[in-house]
Design a protein around this motif. Structure first.
Motif, short mmCIF file in Angstrom:
data_model
loop_
_atom_site.label_atom_id
_atom_site.label_comp_id
_atom_site.label_asym_id
_atom_site.label_seq_id
_atom_site.Cartn_x
_atom_site.Cartn_y
_atom_site.Cartn_z
N PRO A 31 39.18 22.40 64.37
CA PRO A 31 38.58 23.20 65.45
C PRO A 31 37.04 23.10 65.48
N LEU A 32 36.43 23.15 64.30
CA LEU A 32 34.97 23.06 64.24
C LEU A 32 34.50 21.66 64.63
N ARG A 33 35.25 20.63 64.25
CA ARG A 33 34.90 19.25 64.64
C ARG A 33 34.89 19.11 66.15
N LYS A 34 35.87 19.72 66.83
CA LYS A 34 35.91 19.63 68.30
C LYS A 34 34.68 20.26 68.92
N VAL A 35 34.28 21.41 68.41
CA VAL A 35 33.11 22.10 68.94
C VAL A 35 31.86 21.23 68.72
N ILE A 36 31.70 20.71 67.51
CA ILE A 36 30.53 19.89 67.19
C ILE A 36 30.54 18.61 68.01
N ALA A 37 31.70 18.00 68.19
CA ALA A 37 31.79 16.77 68.98
C ALA A 37 31.31 17.01 70.41
N LYS A 38 31.65 18.16 70.97
CA LYS A 38 31.20 18.46 72.33
C LYS A 38 29.72 18.79 72.39
N LEU A 39 29.20 19.37 71.33
CA LEU A 39 27.80 19.78 71.27
C LEU A 39 26.86 18.64 70.90
N LEU A 40 27.32 17.73 70.09
CA LEU A 40 26.50 16.67 69.51
C LEU A 40 25.62 15.92 70.52
N PRO A 41 26.15 15.43 71.63
CA PRO A 41 25.29 14.70 72.57
C PRO A 41 24.15 15.56 73.12
N LEU A 60 27.05 16.93 58.38
CA LEU A 60 28.34 16.28 58.65
C LEU A 60 28.70 15.28 57.55
N ARG A 61 27.69 14.68 56.95
CA ARG A 61 27.94 13.70 55.89
C ARG A 61 28.35 14.36 54.57
N THR A 62 28.00 15.63 54.40
CA THR A 62 28.20 16.23 53.08
C THR A 62 29.27 17.32 53.02
N ILE A 63 29.68 17.87 54.15
CA ILE A 63 30.68 18.95 54.11
C ILE A 63 31.92 18.56 54.90
N TYR A 64 33.02 19.17 54.54
CA TYR A 64 34.27 18.95 55.26
C TYR A 64 34.39 19.98 56.38
N LEU A 65 34.72 19.50 57.55
CA LEU A 65 34.91 20.39 58.70
C LEU A 65 36.36 20.31 59.17
N GLY A 66 36.95 21.45 59.43
CA GLY A 66 38.31 21.48 59.97
C GLY A 66 38.32 21.03 61.42
N GLU A 98 45.92 15.60 58.40
CA GLU A 98 44.62 16.17 58.06
C GLU A 98 44.36 16.14 56.56
N SER A 99 45.38 16.31 55.75
CA SER A 99 45.20 16.36 54.30
C SER A 99 44.72 15.02 53.72
N ASN A 100 44.93 13.92 54.45
CA ASN A 100 44.53 12.61 53.96
C ASN A 100 43.12 12.21 54.39
N LYS A 101 42.44 13.05 55.12
CA LYS A 101 41.17 12.67 55.72
C LYS A 101 40.00 12.91 54.76
N THR A 102 39.17 11.88 54.62
CA THR A 102 37.99 11.97 53.78
C THR A 102 36.79 12.43 54.61
N ARG A 103 35.68 12.74 53.95
CA ARG A 103 34.46 13.14 54.69
C ARG A 103 34.02 12.04 55.63
N ARG A 104 34.09 10.80 55.15
CA ARG A 104 33.68 9.67 55.99
C ARG A 104 34.55 9.61 57.24
N PHE A 105 35.85 9.83 57.07
CA PHE A 105 36.74 9.83 58.22
C PHE A 105 36.39 10.98 59.16
N VAL A 106 36.12 12.15 58.62
CA VAL A 106 35.81 13.32 59.43
C VAL A 106 34.60 13.04 60.31
#
Length: 134
Positions: free
Chosen positions: A19-29, A11-17, A62-70
């Motif tokens: 839809p994938l962020r939503k899936v990971i956010a639900k899975l993360l815990p 997550l720290r090194t790649i950009y996620l769109g 979305e175009s203004n979002k950095t990896r840190r923001f993601v």
């Protein structure tokens, strides 16, 4: 072994769109398996990457979002959608212990009045006011 460290590193090194962020956010815990050590690691990442003063950036294009923001956005979405179960309760406990919840409360209360406005008594019915006086 948990896949949590690998996912956090990714997550720290790649950009996620989005839809994938939503899936990971639900899975993360659930990648903590309810184990205290993994929940603590994830909670510390929440504290490290979620900058409360920058929460409004979640609404930026979305175009203004950095990896840190993601990464921050992924953690915010995970916190918003934590279901009620033992695995997520472990993460909630660690979010409290690492001070994240206290920081969130302080952020929310900045500028909040300490006393209600004088006109709020007008919002109560006369019956309620009578009961309050007794």
């Amino acid at each position: 072994p948990s896949t949590l460290p690998l996912l956090l590193s990714s997550l720290r090194t790649i950009y996620l769109g989005p839809p994938l962020r939503k899936v990971i956010a639900k899975l993360l815990p659930f990648l903590t398996y309810g184990q205290t050590a993994f929940s603590k690691e994830l909670a510390e990442n929440f504290s490290s990457f979620v900058k409360l003063q920058n929460l409004s950036d979640c609404e930026s294009p979305e175009s203004n979002k950095t990896r840190r923001f993601v990464l921050m956005d992924t953690f915010v979405q995970a916190a918003i959608h934590l279901p009620a179960n033992d695995v997520c309760d472990s993460l909630r406990t660690e979010l409290i212990h690492c001070g994240f919840v206290s920081k969130l409360i302080e952020f929310i209360l900045v500028g909040a009045p300490e006393q209600p406005p004088t006109w709020t008594a007008a919002l109560w019915s006369k019956k309620t006011n009578i009961l309050r006086e007794t």
